[in-house]
Every structure is written in C-alpha cells, then in structure tokens.
Enzyme design. Sequence first.
Site, PDB file in Angstrom:
ATOM      1  N   LEU A 135       0.858  -1.254  -0.010  1.00  0.00           N
ATOM      2  CA  LEU A 135      -0.011   0.095   0.049  1.00  0.00           C
ATOM      3  C   LEU A 135       0.852   1.496  -0.038  1.00  0.00           C
ATOM      4  O   LEU A 135       0.143   2.381  -0.339  1.00  0.00           O
ATOM      5  CB  LEU A 135      -0.810   0.005   1.361  1.00  0.00           C
ATOM      6  CG  LEU A 135      -1.985  -1.113   1.199  1.00  0.00           C
ATOM      7  CD1 LEU A 135      -2.788  -0.947   2.768  1.00  0.00           C
ATOM      8  CD2 LEU A 135      -2.835  -1.059   0.229  1.00  0.00           C
ATOM      9  N   ASN A 173       7.062  -5.104   5.525  1.00  0.00           N
ATOM     10  CA  ASN A 173       6.198  -3.981   5.320  1.00  0.00           C
ATOM     11  C   ASN A 173       6.869  -2.455   5.421  1.00  0.00           C
ATOM     12  O   ASN A 173       6.273  -1.530   5.556  1.00  0.00           O
ATOM     13  CB  ASN A 173       4.845  -3.847   5.876  1.00  0.00           C
ATOM     14  CG  ASN A 173       3.829  -4.972   5.434  1.00  0.00           C
ATOM     15  OD1 ASN A 173       3.935  -5.184   4.300  1.00  0.00           O
ATOM     16  ND2 ASN A 173       2.803  -4.880   6.177  1.00  0.00           N
ATOM     17  N   GLU A 202       3.489  13.040  10.333  1.00  0.00           N
ATOM     18  CA  GLU A 202       3.785  11.651  10.298  1.00  0.00           C
ATOM     19  C   GLU A 202       4.238  10.975  11.647  1.00  0.00           C
ATOM     20  O   GLU A 202       4.710   9.956  12.008  1.00  0.00           O
ATOM     21  CB  GLU A 202       4.632  10.934   9.360  1.00  0.00           C
ATOM     22  CG  GLU A 202       4.235  11.134   8.025  1.00  0.00           C
ATOM     23  CD  GLU A 202       3.353  10.046   7.320  1.00  0.00           C
ATOM     24  OE1 GLU A 202       3.551   8.905   7.690  1.00  0.00           O
ATOM     25  OE2 GLU A 202       2.254  10.524   6.740  1.00  0.00           O
ATOM     26  N   HIS A 244      10.512   7.953   6.217  1.00  0.00           N
ATOM     27  CA  HIS A 244      10.568   8.613   7.427  1.00  0.00           C
ATOM     28  C   HIS A 244      11.919   8.983   7.823  1.00  0.00           C
ATOM     29  O   HIS A 244      12.766   7.930   7.483  1.00  0.00           O
ATOM     30  CB  HIS A 244       9.572   8.132   8.289  1.00  0.00           C
ATOM     31  CG  HIS A 244       8.336   7.672   8.135  1.00  0.00           C
ATOM     32  ND1 HIS A 244       7.711   6.408   8.603  1.00  0.00           N
ATOM     33  CD2 HIS A 244       7.182   8.612   7.862  1.00  0.00           C
ATOM     34  CE1 HIS A 244       6.226   6.450   8.246  1.00  0.00           C
ATOM     35  NE2 HIS A 244       6.137   7.981   8.000  1.00  0.00           N
ATOM     36  N   CYS A 296      10.275   1.546  14.331  1.00  0.00           N
ATOM     37  CA  CYS A 296       8.883   2.096  13.804  1.00  0.00           C
ATOM     38  C   CYS A 296       8.033   1.525  14.599  1.00  0.00           C
ATOM     39  O   CYS A 296       6.707   2.135  14.720  1.00  0.00           O
ATOM     40  CB  CYS A 296       8.608   1.184  12.435  1.00  0.00           C
ATOM     41  SG  CYS A 296       9.946   1.994  11.201  1.00  0.00           S
ATOM     42  N   GLY A 340       6.519   4.618  -1.997  1.00  0.00           N
ATOM     43  CA  GLY A 340       7.879   5.410  -1.564  1.00  0.00           C
ATOM     44  C   GLY A 340       8.706   4.440  -0.436  1.00  0.00           C
ATOM     45  O   GLY A 340       9.641   4.814   0.009  1.00  0.00           O
TER      46      GLY A 340
HETATM   47  O1  SUG Z   1       3.503   3.938   6.817  1.00  0.00           O
HETATM   48  N1  SUG Z   1       4.041   0.517   5.884  1.00  0.00           N
HETATM   49  C1  SUG Z   1       4.089   1.743   6.967  1.00  0.00           C
HETATM   50  C2  SUG Z   1       5.645   1.299   7.522  1.00  0.00           C
HETATM   51  C3  SUG Z   1       5.807   2.579   8.440  1.00  0.00           C
HETATM   52  C4  SUG Z   1       7.035   2.347   9.232  1.00  0.00           C
HETATM   53  N2  SUG Z   1       7.200   3.531  10.345  1.00  0.00           N
HETATM   54  C5  SUG Z   1       8.182   4.077  10.626  1.00  0.00           C
HETATM   55  N3  SUG Z   1       9.307   4.416   9.861  1.00  0.00           N
HETATM   56  N4  SUG Z   1       8.234   4.813  11.640  1.00  0.00           N
HETATM   57  C6  SUG Z   1       4.342   2.985   6.131  1.00  0.00           C
HETATM   58  O2  SUG Z   1       4.537   3.010   4.953  1.00  0.00           O
HETATM   59  C7  SUG Z   1       2.728  -0.982   4.499  1.00  0.00           C
HETATM   60  C8  SUG Z   1       1.393  -1.517   4.500  1.00  0.00           C
HETATM   61  C9  SUG Z   1       1.338  -2.578   3.291  1.00  0.00           C
HETATM   62  O3  SUG Z   1       1.634  -2.273   2.226  1.00  0.00           O
HETATM   63  O4  SUG Z   1       0.498  -3.393   3.549  1.00  0.00           O
HETATM   64  C10 SUG Z   1       3.114   0.278   5.656  1.00  0.00           C
HETATM   65  O5  SUG Z   1       1.818   0.893   5.781  1.00  0.00           O
END
Ligand code: SUG
Length: 444
Positions: free
Chosen positions: A21, A363, A174, A249, A369, A24
Amino acid sequence: MKTFEVNFDGLVGPSHNHAGLSFGNRASSSHGGQTSSPKQAALQGLEKMISLSRQGMKQAVLPPHDRPHVPSLRKLGFTGKTDIDIIAHAAKKAPKILASVCSSSSMWAANSATVSPFADTEDGRTHFTPANLNSMFHRSIETDTTSTILKSIFRGDEYHHHPALPSGQTYSDEGAANHSRLCSSYGDQGVELFVYGVCQTDIASGPKIFPARQTRQASEAIARSHGLRAGKTVFAQQHPRAIDAGVFHNDVIAVANKNLLFCHQLAFADPLLLRRELDSSFGDDKIIYIEVSVDKVSLKDAVASYLFNSQLLLLPDQANYNLIVPIECAENRAVKCYLDELESDHSPINAVQYLDLRESMNNGGGPACLRFRVVMTQKQIEETKAQVFLDEALYKDLKHWIERHYRESLHIKDLLDPNLLLESRTALDELSQLLCLGAIYEFQ
Ligand code: SUG
C-alpha cells in the site's frame, strides 16, 4: 524524581498482511501480494518487547486498531444490512479499498503521535498530538483510534491531548518518526528536533520521485501547540536524495537517544547547519554525533537493512549504548562490517543486538517504527490505570492471546473472508479488557 523513557510498542493486529500500500516504501512495494503470518508478526513484536523488558527497560504495549475498519467503508459509500454485508460489498466492488481498511499499520507506533514531555513544555504538562497520516489513506484512518487509546492510557491533568492537525497537504504529519529529542537526562529540558521532507513554500527543494510525508508547516504547528521554547526547538529538512532512495520517514536514516545522534551522511539536507543549531540550543553538555559515511554504508544498503531504524538503548547502570537492529543488518555485508567495527572501536555504542522482525520489516517497519517513546516519572507509571506495562505475567497472557486468536497465514485474498472481522473483534474485545483500557473501539 526518577524519570524514564518508556517504549510503547504497537502490537501487530490479527489482519496483518502485505498489500503493497505504501508508495515510496520499498519493502511495502516489493512484498505486496505475498502471504503474511499475523501470528509470527505479533510474536516477533512481543519477543522484542520482552527482550527489552528483561534487560531492565520500561516497556509497554499499545493495542492494535480495529480492522477491517467498517466505519471507513461506510463513509466511502459501501452499504449493507450488517457489517459483514458491507465488507462483502467492498470486496466485490473495490478489493484495494478493502485491503486498505484491513491494514494493521497501527503497529508502527512511531507514527501514532508526537509527544513533548513535561520538561520541554511551557505549561509543564506532557503534550500529545496524534498524527493525521495524511499521505496514505490506509494510515489516515488511524488518527481517531490513536487519540482514544492515548487518552485512555495517559489520563489526568499532567497530560494534554491535542486534536490532529487539519488534513490537507500543508499540514501532513507522520508523528514521532520524524521527531527526536536530545537531552542530558530524560527529566531535564531537552532540544526537540523536527525533521520534515518538504516545506510547502519551497516544494522544489523536496524529493522528485517519492512523496515527502512530513511538512515543515506541520512540524511548526506541533511545536507551537505543545508550547515548546523557541531556543530549544530545531527544524531540519531531510535530504531529498534519501527520500528518493526510500527513506519515507526520518527514523529510517537517523536515531537519537539522550545526547547521541546516530545517522547517515545523507540523512539531512544541511548537516552542518543542523549541528550548529543543535549544539547552540543544547547548552553546556555536548551532543555526540556518529555519522556513517556513504563510503561505508550506501543509502541503498541503509534502506535495505534498516540500520538506522534501530533502537539506541541505555540499559540501567550502563554508560554505553546497545543498538537493537533488525536481523537484515547481519545479512548485508557492508552494514555487518560497519557494525562489527562499531562494536570493537571505542564508540559510545558498544553492543549490537540482532532481532528477527521480518514480518514487520517486509512492510517497511523495523525496531524503531514499532515503538513510541514517552518520558514518564516513576509516579506517572505507578498511577497509570491501564495495565499496559509489560512484565512476565502480561507477556505470558499476550502470548497465549496471540496463539489463540491469530491466523498462521494470511493472503490478501483472505481479506474477503467475513470471518476475519469476527475473529478480529473477538480478539480485540478480549485484549481491551486484559489491558484495562475500557471501550476503545467503535464496535464495543
Ligand atoms: O507507513 N508500511 C508503513 C511502515 C511504517 C514504518 N514506520 C516508520 N518508519 N516509523 C508505512 O509505509 C505498508 C502496508 C502494506 O503495504 O500493506 C505500510 O503501511
């Protein structure tokens, strides 16, 4: 007064899946469509928590959000007599939307909110702003539940809960994944560092390929509403090349704890300016910088291994830091070589621990995270009514709870299965009672 930095980790939810989803976020895109294991994911996260707790760290848990999120489907025009009918309607007409409302993305608690501890704020209260997570639809639906959960854990006059920033590009926020705090000790006034991907009045200086998720305007608004002192707040731009390499991030390329900042050479657009500003705001004590050059670890290797999405731990009674990194760091030659060097030279980081968090990593979510850091006094911890602090008994209960309720595997096709909603609600209902959180979900 004894003051701690408590790690609140997001528990992985029963619908954890790989739907690809997040544009980037390279790991999300490359694992989209693969089968996940919600049970392994939740257990991996829980093992990280208990490992930190056994090492003497204060560790707490945040519950997963309710997914599939039927209220969002309703808002988007899906109808039916029952919630199951609504899901069936979405499954038939728009499986991609259904996948979005099934994501267990609240597990990445670093994105849940920004917190400024009492020592930094003008009114001496701890301030929270839940992130609006505007950049991605599947994440933007987390805000309300996050706010409810934070209010249910952090109750009383010592805490101030703000609403999320207005939605829209200008105030894209974020949360703590782009926010660090440098201090001499947790209870002292610190310097809060807000890192943004783009300034809305200078879009040309931002990334060209992937979206910049945090804006300078959002960071400034949070600093204002939290009552942070101007001389103790620093704003810095992420290097646009880093975002275009997959650093969506700042916590994918930099991490700080107390007076140590560990980052990549290409983490910030103007690292010299940042150092000058941090040093002059910090005061008498010194900030220690460990900057890893591109010659040692390329941006590509940093993103593939998540070296900087690590947790810097200062264990009780220790002067040096432990670095908690994902197991992927041991599998990347350049990164492993760098970490071996780091452990053997006389740096303030003298031990590296490798953890298996593959389900989350697939993911795009590493150790950092998964956690949301809150500075709390011993008294605040003792007065917290919610039973969220991890000890051996809660660990045992949660493990048992995961083993009973979570599926061994889940494919995005399984999101069409109506039983997932029932299983998930049964599990979350039980969890909210176990953690003494009250009715935090809309279905309760
Ligand atoms: O927002 N992945 C999250 C990962 C967040 C990582 N958080 C930090 N770096 N703090 C995002 O991109 C993937 C979900 C999917 O593809 O099914 C997702 O939402």
